[in-house]
Enzyme design. Structure first.
Site, mmCIF file in Angstrom:
data_model
loop_
_atom_site.group_PDB
_atom_site.id
_atom_site.type_symbol
_atom_site.label_atom_id
_atom_site.label_comp_id
_atom_site.label_asym_id
_atom_site.label_seq_id
_atom_site.Cartn_x
_atom_site.Cartn_y
_atom_site.Cartn_z
ATOM 1 N N ARG A 31 0.817 -1.211 0.000
ATOM 2 C CA ARG A 31 0.000 0.000 0.000
ATOM 3 C C ARG A 31 0.852 1.263 0.000
ATOM 4 O O ARG A 31 0.460 2.282 0.576
ATOM 5 C CB ARG A 31 -0.935 0.029 1.215
ATOM 6 N N ARG A 35 -2.814 7.094 1.285
ATOM 7 C CA ARG A 35 -3.233 8.307 1.998
ATOM 8 C C ARG A 35 -2.186 8.965 2.878
ATOM 9 O O ARG A 35 -2.374 10.082 3.321
ATOM 10 C CB ARG A 35 -4.477 7.984 2.829
ATOM 11 N N ARG A 44 -6.874 12.822 -4.510
ATOM 12 C CA ARG A 44 -8.047 12.215 -3.869
ATOM 13 C C ARG A 44 -9.191 13.224 -3.742
ATOM 14 O O ARG A 44 -10.354 12.849 -3.746
ATOM 15 C CB ARG A 44 -7.617 11.726 -2.488
ATOM 16 N N ASP A 80 -7.014 -2.143 -7.127
ATOM 17 C CA ASP A 80 -7.603 -2.733 -5.930
ATOM 18 C C ASP A 80 -7.904 -4.195 -6.190
ATOM 19 O O ASP A 80 -8.087 -4.599 -7.334
ATOM 20 C CB ASP A 80 -8.886 -2.000 -5.522
ATOM 21 N N TYR A 157 -15.567 -10.629 0.667
ATOM 22 C CA TYR A 157 -16.212 -9.350 0.338
ATOM 23 C C TYR A 157 -17.488 -9.549 -0.479
ATOM 24 O O TYR A 157 -18.477 -8.839 -0.292
ATOM 25 C CB TYR A 157 -15.243 -8.447 -0.445
HETATM 26 O O1 CP3 Z 1 -0.040 -1.328 -2.513
HETATM 27 C C1 CP3 Z 1 -0.329 -0.371 -3.267
HETATM 28 O O2 CP3 Z 1 0.149 0.762 -3.144
HETATM 29 C C2 CP3 Z 1 -1.232 -0.653 -4.451
HETATM 30 C C3 CP3 Z 1 -2.570 -0.359 -4.237
HETATM 31 C C4 CP3 Z 1 -3.523 -1.252 -3.452
HETATM 32 C C5 CP3 Z 1 -4.763 -0.725 -2.978
HETATM 33 N N1 CP3 Z 1 -5.506 -1.742 -2.509
HETATM 34 C C6 CP3 Z 1 -5.160 0.681 -3.060
HETATM 35 C C7 CP3 Z 1 -6.196 1.180 -2.155
HETATM 36 C C8 CP3 Z 1 -3.520 -2.617 -3.157
HETATM 37 C C9 CP3 Z 1 -2.410 -3.637 -3.379
HETATM 38 C C10 CP3 Z 1 -4.778 -2.917 -2.571
HETATM 39 C C11 CP3 Z 1 -5.180 -4.267 -2.198
HETATM 40 C C12 CP3 Z 1 -6.375 -4.442 -1.354
HETATM 41 N N2 CP3 Z 1 -7.567 -3.800 -1.416
HETATM 42 C C13 CP3 Z 1 -6.472 -5.440 -0.362
HETATM 43 C C14 CP3 Z 1 -5.427 -6.453 -0.044
HETATM 44 C C15 CP3 Z 1 -4.330 -5.875 0.745
HETATM 45 C C16 CP3 Z 1 -4.666 -5.644 2.160
HETATM 46 O O3 CP3 Z 1 -4.515 -4.480 2.597
HETATM 47 O O4 CP3 Z 1 -5.056 -6.591 2.846
HETATM 48 C C17 CP3 Z 1 -7.751 -5.330 0.222
HETATM 49 C C18 CP3 Z 1 -8.306 -6.185 1.348
HETATM 50 C C19 CP3 Z 1 -8.442 -4.298 -0.472
HETATM 51 C C20 CP3 Z 1 -9.844 -3.864 -0.286
HETATM 52 C C21 CP3 Z 1 -9.905 -2.454 0.110
HETATM 53 N N3 CP3 Z 1 -9.656 -1.389 -0.730
HETATM 54 C C22 CP3 Z 1 -10.226 -1.945 1.380
HETATM 55 C C23 CP3 Z 1 -10.549 -2.795 2.599
HETATM 56 C C24 CP3 Z 1 -10.185 -0.556 1.290
HETATM 57 C C25 CP3 Z 1 -10.591 0.423 2.338
HETATM 58 C C26 CP3 Z 1 -9.627 0.463 3.440
HETATM 59 C C27 CP3 Z 1 -8.583 1.493 3.167
HETATM 60 O O5 CP3 Z 1 -7.398 1.173 3.272
HETATM 61 O O6 CP3 Z 1 -8.986 2.613 2.884
HETATM 62 C C28 CP3 Z 1 -9.771 -0.224 -0.031
HETATM 63 C C29 CP3 Z 1 -9.518 1.118 -0.595
HETATM 64 C C30 CP3 Z 1 -8.129 1.398 -1.050
HETATM 65 N N4 CP3 Z 1 -7.399 0.589 -1.875
HETATM 66 C C31 CP3 Z 1 -7.370 2.576 -0.782
HETATM 67 C C32 CP3 Z 1 -6.163 2.443 -1.486
HETATM 68 C C33 CP3 Z 1 -5.035 3.437 -1.580
HETATM 69 C C34 CP3 Z 1 -7.823 3.772 0.022
HETATM 70 C C35 CP3 Z 1 -8.619 4.613 -0.854
HETATM 71 C C36 CP3 Z 1 -8.751 6.015 -0.327
HETATM 72 O O7 CP3 Z 1 -9.457 6.209 0.657
HETATM 73 O O8 CP3 Z 1 -8.145 6.898 -0.945
#
Ligand code: CP3
Length: 349
Positions: A31, A35, A44, A80, A157
């Site tokens: 990640r 943010r 964003r 994602d 999910y």
């Molecule tokens: O690693 C990276 O920089 C690449 C981007 C990436 C995102 N999501 C961007 C994202 C990756 C590899 C993921 C994978 C992902 N997404 C997983 C597996 C990894 C893990 O953390 O377990 C899961 C379970 C998700 C599902 C998901 N997407 C959730 C639960 C959320 C909300 C929680 C959160 O962190 O905000 C997201 C949104 C998300 N995916 C964001 C980002 C940068 C946040 C979006 C925002 O609010 O700007």
């Protein structure tokens, strides 16, 4: 389609994944685009999450932000894991303070049997475009990692309809309707293989499979509901190295190491480096496992603990990373301290 990409200048991650001897461990952060970066927060404000994911130019820009800011040894495409559920007809929205929410989750056996993995790469063509563009724009600075969610985690999910601490609805569905659940897992496996192969074709040089919720399963259920699909996906991908992150499933490390085709296994922070090495008998490249919350510590302490982590894993067959994604409230300089400490590491310090 074949691309003419710029030559790779920093191949430390690829050499490590190939089992070669390296001068120091490569480092990147799960990640790492997100943010905690002010550059990300600016974009964003202007675009929704899925606008950012679905617009190749934005996804490319966001992927490269942490590369410019922190210079880790790999980029991971901004996307994602929930793109596959979307391609299978489940609408996903990212709701502020809630996380991902699905309006039409799998609620019945009929819903489950209606899931079919058809034309997934075509439906997610924006991801492939983002990968190809990013590969060009990276100009060979570091390799580009593609990724997907593992079937069990996606199933969580798709049935729960949103994030959860225990995904109780998803588990109940699986125990009450095992045949329907198995149908979904099989379709997800096919979708994931097609999707990862398309990402590789588009330019991904490594892929990571995230089974973020595999730790919710008992060891017996992991064997039944996660392991076979993880094996099948890893076996199907032989074009590039696969990093497999089955979070919380420490008991499976030995088997994943010896029986799966993964090139590296990700570890979370509940496992000691010694346990990871012992379980895999030094056979496997390991990735991890700094507790992401520890990036809240004073920088001197981050430095000390990061060094100690490398001392314990060793500099070979090792990819320094966090044990899960970086948290939104981390100071950029603290993330930088983590990356720099790995890059400056020498065992004699
Ligand atoms: O690693 C990276 O920089 C690449 C981007 C990436 C995102 N999501 C961007 C994202 C990756 C590899 C993921 C994978 C992902 N997404 C997983 C597996 C990894 C893990 O953390 O377990 C899961 C379970 C998700 C599902 C998901 N997407 C959730 C639960 C959320 C909300 C929680 C959160 O962190 O905000 C997201 C949104 C998300 N995916 C964001 C980002 C940068 C946040 C979006 C925002 O609010 O700007």
């Amino acid at each position: 389609m074949s691309h003419n990409f710029p030559e790779l200048k920093n191949d430390l991650l690829l050499r490590t994944l190939n089992g070669e001897e390296v001068e120091r461990p490569p480092v990147w952060m799960m990640r790492q685009a997100g943010r905690y970066l002010p550059q990300y927060m600016k974009l964003r404000k202007k675009y929704t999450f899925f606008e950012r994911v679905e617009t190749p130019e934005l996804a490319c820009e966001i992927t490269i932000q942490p590369i410019d800011e922190l210079e880790p040894d790999a980029a991971i495409i901004f996307s994602d894991i929930l793109t596959i559920p979307q391609a299978l007809g489940i609408d996903v929205d990212l709701v502020k303070d809630v996380g991902p929410v699905m309006d039409n989750p799998i609620r019945s056996v009929d819903d489950a049997f209606a899931i079919f993995a058809e034309d997934v790469p075509e439906k997610l063509n924006h991801v492939m475009e983002a990968i190809t563009l990013t590969r060009k724009e990276l100009n060979g600075r570091v390799p580009l990692i593609g990724f997907a969610g593992a079937p069990w985690t996606l199933f969580c999910y798709m049935v729960q309809g949103q994030g959860s601490k225990n995904f109780a609805k998803a588990k109940a569905f699986m125990y009450q309707h095992p045949d329907a659940a198995q149908h979904v897992m099989k379709e997800l496996t096919k979708a994931t293989i097609d999707y990862l192969k398309a990402q590789i074709e588009a330019g991904a040089q490594v892929v990571q499979l995230f089974d973020s919720w595999s730790g919710l399963l008992s060891p017996e259920d992991f064997n039944k509901w996660a392991m076979p699909y993880l094996m099948e996906i890893c076996d199907a991908i032989d074009e590039v190295p696969v990093i497999l992150f089955a979070k919380g499933s420490w008991y499976a490390l030995e088997r994943l190491s010896f029986k799966s085709n993964a090139s590296a296994l990700g570890l979370d922070w509940t496992i000691t480096p010694e346990y990871g090495r012992e379980a895999t008998r030094g056979n496997t490249v390991l990735q991890g496992n700094f507790d992401p919350s520890k990036l809240m510590m004073p920088r001197e302490e981050i430095r000390r603990q990061t060094k100690r982590m490398i001392d314990r894993f060793g500099t070979q067959k090792y990819i320094a990373n966090l044990g899960h994604g970086i948290l939104p409230n981390i100071a950029v300089d603290n993330a930088r301290t983590f990356v720099d400490t790995v890059k400056e590491y020498s065992a004699t310090d």
